[in-house]
Motif scaffolding. Structure first.
Motif, mmCIF file in Angstrom:
data_model
loop_
_atom_site.group_PDB
_atom_site.id
_atom_site.type_symbol
_atom_site.label_atom_id
_atom_site.label_comp_id
_atom_site.label_asym_id
_atom_site.label_seq_id
_atom_site.Cartn_x
_atom_site.Cartn_y
_atom_site.Cartn_z
ATOM 1 N N GLU A 45 38.296 39.913 46.461
ATOM 2 C CA GLU A 45 38.732 40.045 45.073
ATOM 3 C C GLU A 45 40.065 40.784 44.985
ATOM 4 O O GLU A 45 40.920 40.436 44.168
ATOM 5 N N GLU A 48 42.772 38.374 45.918
ATOM 6 C CA GLU A 48 42.976 37.412 44.834
ATOM 7 C C GLU A 48 43.773 38.033 43.690
ATOM 8 O O GLU A 48 44.639 37.385 43.113
ATOM 9 N N LYS A 51 47.351 38.270 44.722
ATOM 10 C CA LYS A 51 47.958 36.941 44.766
ATOM 11 C C LYS A 51 48.458 36.539 43.380
ATOM 12 O O LYS A 51 49.448 35.817 43.255
ATOM 13 N N ASN A 52 47.801 37.028 42.344
ATOM 14 C CA ASN A 52 48.137 36.631 40.981
ATOM 15 C C ASN A 52 49.130 37.578 40.297
ATOM 16 O O ASN A 52 49.446 37.386 39.137
#
Length: 69
Positions: A45, A48, A51-52
């Motif tokens: 998580e 992720e 990454k955003n």
């Protein structure tokens, strides 16, 4: 000698005691497995979310630490 005293003081039959110890070991293994899964999920998580992130957010978080070409 201490082991013999421990066995003689036990109220439970040996087979039940062995089964309880086996169950305890299984529960400990299951708890460790769940802990490892939780840690892996947390790391996934986190990756992720990173990454955003936008470029501005990354720059703010990490500063100007990059190598200059």
């Amino acid at each position: 000698m201490a082991k013999r005293k421990e066995e003689s003081n036990s109220v439970l039959p040996e087979d039940i005691l062995a089964k309880l110890k086996e169950t305890k070991n299984e529960l400990l293994k299951e708890e460790q497995r769940l802990s490892e899964e939780k840690e892996a999920q947390r790391l996934f998580e986190r990756k992720e979310r990173e990454k955003n992130l936008s470029f501005a957010e990354l720059l703010e978080r990490h500063g100007d630490q990059g190598n200059k070409f």
